[in-house]
Design a protein around this motif. Structure first.
Motif, mmCIF file in Angstrom:
data_model
loop_
_atom_site.group_PDB
_atom_site.id
_atom_site.type_symbol
_atom_site.label_atom_id
_atom_site.label_comp_id
_atom_site.label_asym_id
_atom_site.label_seq_id
_atom_site.Cartn_x
_atom_site.Cartn_y
_atom_site.Cartn_z
ATOM 1 N N LEU A 116 0.842 -1.207 0.000
ATOM 2 C CA LEU A 116 0.000 0.000 0.000
ATOM 3 C C LEU A 116 0.872 1.249 0.000
ATOM 4 O O LEU A 116 0.522 2.274 -0.583
ATOM 5 C CB LEU A 116 -0.901 0.027 1.241
ATOM 6 C CG LEU A 116 -1.964 -1.061 1.323
ATOM 7 C CD1 LEU A 116 -2.541 -1.115 2.727
ATOM 8 C CD2 LEU A 116 -3.071 -0.791 0.295
ATOM 9 N N ARG A 117 2.006 1.187 0.638
ATOM 10 C CA ARG A 117 2.917 2.328 0.676
ATOM 11 C C ARG A 117 3.885 2.311 -0.509
ATOM 12 O O ARG A 117 4.079 3.307 -1.186
ATOM 13 C CB ARG A 117 3.681 2.321 2.017
ATOM 14 C CG ARG A 117 4.945 3.164 2.049
ATOM 15 C CD ARG A 117 4.662 4.650 1.843
ATOM 16 N NE ARG A 117 5.894 5.407 1.749
ATOM 17 C CZ ARG A 117 6.577 5.586 0.624
ATOM 18 N NH1 ARG A 117 6.118 5.080 -0.519
ATOM 19 N NH2 ARG A 117 7.682 6.290 0.626
ATOM 20 N N GLU A 118 4.485 1.142 -0.771
ATOM 21 C CA GLU A 118 5.531 1.072 -1.805
ATOM 22 C C GLU A 118 5.000 1.329 -3.200
ATOM 23 O O GLU A 118 5.742 1.781 -4.064
ATOM 24 C CB GLU A 118 6.191 -0.315 -1.787
ATOM 25 C CG GLU A 118 7.169 -0.506 -0.655
ATOM 26 C CD GLU A 118 7.828 -1.878 -0.718
ATOM 27 O OE1 GLU A 118 8.065 -2.384 -1.828
ATOM 28 O OE2 GLU A 118 8.097 -2.448 0.349
ATOM 29 N N GLU A 162 16.340 12.502 -1.548
ATOM 30 C CA GLU A 162 16.942 11.187 -1.797
ATOM 31 C C GLU A 162 16.969 10.793 -3.265
ATOM 32 O O GLU A 162 17.588 9.797 -3.613
ATOM 33 C CB GLU A 162 16.210 10.104 -0.984
ATOM 34 C CG GLU A 162 14.724 9.991 -1.334
ATOM 35 C CD GLU A 162 14.028 8.782 -0.720
ATOM 36 O OE1 GLU A 162 14.662 8.042 0.037
ATOM 37 O OE2 GLU A 162 12.839 8.587 -1.030
ATOM 38 N N HIS A 163 16.325 11.528 -4.154
ATOM 39 C CA HIS A 163 16.275 11.118 -5.560
ATOM 40 C C HIS A 163 17.413 11.690 -6.393
ATOM 41 O O HIS A 163 17.639 11.248 -7.515
ATOM 42 C CB HIS A 163 14.941 11.511 -6.204
ATOM 43 C CG HIS A 163 13.754 10.809 -5.598
ATOM 44 N ND1 HIS A 163 12.465 11.184 -5.866
ATOM 45 C CD2 HIS A 163 13.670 9.757 -4.742
ATOM 46 C CE1 HIS A 163 11.630 10.392 -5.197
ATOM 47 N NE2 HIS A 163 12.340 9.517 -4.498
ATOM 48 N N GLY A 164 18.110 12.681 -5.874
ATOM 49 C CA GLY A 164 19.192 13.303 -6.642
ATOM 50 C C GLY A 164 18.677 14.443 -7.510
ATOM 51 O O GLY A 164 17.488 14.797 -7.472
ATOM 52 N N TYR A 203 4.294 15.262 -11.824
ATOM 53 C CA TYR A 203 5.335 16.207 -11.410
ATOM 54 C C TYR A 203 5.763 15.761 -10.018
ATOM 55 O O TYR A 203 4.936 15.729 -9.109
ATOM 56 C CB TYR A 203 4.791 17.639 -11.359
ATOM 57 C CG TYR A 203 4.218 18.121 -12.669
ATOM 58 C CD1 TYR A 203 4.985 18.888 -13.539
ATOM 59 C CD2 TYR A 203 2.908 17.794 -13.039
ATOM 60 C CE1 TYR A 203 4.460 19.326 -14.754
ATOM 61 C CE2 TYR A 203 2.379 18.226 -14.243
ATOM 62 C CZ TYR A 203 3.151 18.989 -15.092
ATOM 63 O OH TYR A 203 2.633 19.415 -16.284
ATOM 64 N N LYS A 204 7.070 15.425 -9.889
ATOM 65 C CA LYS A 204 7.542 14.810 -8.644
ATOM 66 C C LYS A 204 8.453 15.723 -7.860
ATOM 67 O O LYS A 204 9.380 16.307 -8.427
ATOM 68 C CB LYS A 204 8.331 13.542 -8.974
ATOM 69 C CG LYS A 204 7.463 12.456 -9.520
ATOM 70 C CD LYS A 204 8.210 11.129 -9.511
ATOM 71 C CE LYS A 204 7.232 10.015 -9.668
ATOM 72 N NZ LYS A 204 6.409 9.793 -8.488
ATOM 73 N N TYR A 205 8.225 15.812 -6.565
ATOM 74 C CA TYR A 205 9.090 16.612 -5.694
ATOM 75 C C TYR A 205 9.440 15.781 -4.473
ATOM 76 O O TYR A 205 8.570 15.175 -3.854
ATOM 77 C CB TYR A 205 8.406 17.947 -5.343
ATOM 78 C CG TYR A 205 8.155 18.682 -6.625
ATOM 79 C CD1 TYR A 205 9.176 19.393 -7.243
ATOM 80 C CD2 TYR A 205 6.942 18.550 -7.303
ATOM 81 C CE1 TYR A 205 8.999 19.969 -8.494
ATOM 82 C CE2 TYR A 205 6.741 19.122 -8.552
ATOM 83 C CZ TYR A 205 7.776 19.828 -9.142
ATOM 84 O OH TYR A 205 7.610 20.379 -10.385
HETATM 85 O O1 2HG Z 1 7.524 8.615 -6.478
HETATM 86 C C1 2HG Z 1 7.940 9.274 -5.545
HETATM 87 O O2 2HG Z 1 7.745 10.500 -5.480
HETATM 88 C C2 2HG Z 1 8.698 8.585 -4.400
HETATM 89 C C3 2HG Z 1 9.362 7.302 -4.760
HETATM 90 C C4 2HG Z 1 10.112 6.644 -3.601
HETATM 91 O O3 2HG Z 1 11.144 7.454 -3.171
HETATM 92 C C5 2HG Z 1 9.220 6.255 -2.478
HETATM 93 O O4 2HG Z 1 9.563 6.541 -1.330
HETATM 94 O O5 2HG Z 1 8.194 5.608 -2.717
#
Ligand code: 2HG
Ligand code: ZN
Length: 481
Positions: A340-342, A430-432, A355-357
């Motif tokens: 559910l989280r992953e 954490e994504h760079g 759009y990801k932050y």
């Molecule tokens: O998609 C994302 O914004 C985060 C992806 C990943 O770092 C997570 O924690 O699930």
């Protein structure tokens, strides 16, 4: 849309690939040279399908010596190179912008050694994270990092991006668990810092320069990493909270009451859960709350751990911090709760363009950014969601729309970066920086630091052939006057 068109990037004056170059590589690694538009296509596009390059060549070395020979040749011929692991990055760092040669670590997947006494694993860069974890579990250990992309990502890419993930709260970042690296530099020389020592204060810690450098300073070919014992008892609780303030208070309580067995504290808002249910058909064990938290404990004594956890849950329920919840102790249910989280990232891709932050903030302000962004964008966005590694002060703010639009991007940026800088946060937790965020580094680093980074880059890669157009900002366009 090719990246260079969408973002109006100009190609740097690298050499262009010639037939003679391909012939050289074919001789060097017969059968492991990929050409042809169709065959190369998947390597040119990122996992999100948001950036696209036009490389004509993928090389799949098996050894460090081969990586050395490739880079020596490219350095001499002034050919640009894009190192690529599992290609699961989220900021466009792992695919070419133009015609850079793709150097894939896919066939560098050998485990070199594992010491059961020290827990130190040495392996090649292309080992898939989940395979490494399975290998270690058989011997009673685990990898110190875990992330949603574990089934595809390579350990070399994890280290090159300093990936954080779901276990950082417990085992710390790769800057602490990586003990040694072997790296091939831009000119083809191999730097052997592949030591397996917990302690080594002999001079500067050079490996740290390559951890998180996103393939711009060298190509990581092997990794030595400290792995913890596999915990004997793992429990997961999935709980609903009525406000973000309660999410925070639950965290404080849970740290105090669970102490050393707490191994993850993740949060997600109601919208995330709706999307996971709608797009992935996952069933929700808890509903009707604006926020949810996933708490994991990992310890060595199940009776002790379960007692601690139930005391905590009792207290959290009695004081109204948590209104609903479920607990799992068996593997299958634990995996379901973690899904559910992953799988939120995956669910979001079904919405259209995302759009990801990936923001670090003082934990108390983590959700204010989501609320402000929602108010600012109104109906111009399909959804604005917030989730992430609350225990690490790391928010994943994601905004979706049917398709990419310049005007929506302009409404989000630089607002999101200014907001973050206003709280002394980080615009990439954490994504760079990759391709998408490199122009915004100054929101989180002073000019002096950026200049020093550029000097390191110039020293280690004077021709700039390694992962060009990434991580560091391009020189400002000269004005015509
Ligand atoms: O998609 C994302 O914004 C985060 C992806 C990943 O770092 C997570 O924690 O699930
Ligand atoms: Zn994350």
């Amino acid at each position: 849309v090719p990246t260079c068109e969408r973002y109006a990037v100009r190609r740097l004056p690298f050499a262009r690939l010639e037939d003679g170059d391909v012939a050289f590589f074919e001789r060097l690694m017969p059968g492991r040279v990929v050409t042809g538009e169709e065959e190369v296509k998947a390597f040119n596009v990122d996992w999100l399908k948001s950036v696209r390059g036009c490389s004509q060549l993928v090389l799949k070395p098996q050894t460090t010596a081969e990586v050395s020979q490739v880079l020596r040749y490219c350095h001499e011929k002034n050919l640009a190179v894009n190192p690529q692991g599992g290609n699961t990055g989220l900021v466009g760092g792992s695919v070419p912008v133009f015609d850079e040669i793709i150097l894939s670590t896919a066939l560098m997947n050998k485990i070199i050694s594992f010491d059961k006494v020290s827990g130190i694993l040495v392996c090649q860069a292309g080992c898939v994270l989940e395979r490494l974890n399975e290998y270690l579990e058989e011997q009673g250990f685990v990898m110190p990092l875990d992330l949603g992309a574990k089934g595809s990502c390579h350990i070399g890419g994890n280290v090159a991006t300093n990936a954080g993930g779901l276990r950082l709260l417990r085992y710390g970042s790769l800057r602490g668990t990586v003990l040694g690296l072997e790296v091939v530099l831009a000119d083809g020389s191999a730097l052997d810092c592949l030591t397996s020592l917990r302690k080594d204060n002999t001079g500067y810690d050079l490996k740290q320069l390559f951890i998180g450098s996103e393939g711009t300073l060298g190509v990581i070919t092997a990794v030595s990493i400290l792995c913890p014992q596999k915990p004997k008892a793992v429990n997961v609780a999935f709980l609903g909270c009525q406000s973000f303030a309660k999410v925070l208070e639950t965290f404080t309580t849970c740290r105090a009451m669970l102490g050393e067995i707490l191994s993850a504290y993740e949060f997600m808002d109601e919208k995330c859960m709706e999307l996971v249910e709608r797009h992935l058909k996952l069933s929700r064990p808890v509903t009707g709350s604006p926020f949810y938290v996933l708490i994991e404990t990992s310890g060595s004594n199940s009776t002790h751990d379960e007692e601690k956890l139930s005391n905590f849950l009792e207290q959290a329920m009695a004081s109204g911090l948590v209104t609903d919840g479920t607990v799992a102790t068996d593997d299958k249910k634990i995996k379901e709760l973690w899904s559910l989280r992953e799988r939120i990232t995956e669910a979001l891709t079904h919405e259209g363009y995302v759009y990801k932050y990936d923001i670090s903030l003082p934990v108390g302000k983590l959700y204010d950014l989501v609320t402000d962004m929602r108010a600012r964008l109104g109906h111009s966005a399909k959804s604005v969601v917030g989730y992430g590694h609350l225990g690490d002060g790391n928010l994943h703010l994601n905004i979706t729309a049917e398709s990419y639009s310049h005007s929506l991007l302009d409404a989000i940026e630089p607002f999101v970066y200014e907001w973050t800088a206003g709280c002394s946060g980080s615009i990439s937790a954490e994504h760079g920086l990759g391709f998408k965020k490199k122009q915004f580094i100054q929101y989180s680093k002073p000019q002096q630091a950026v200049v020093l980074m550029q000097q390191f880059k110039a020293m280690l890669d004077p021709k700039g052939i390694l992962n060009p157009y990434k991580t560091l900002p391009s020189a400002p366009k000269r004005s015509l006057c």
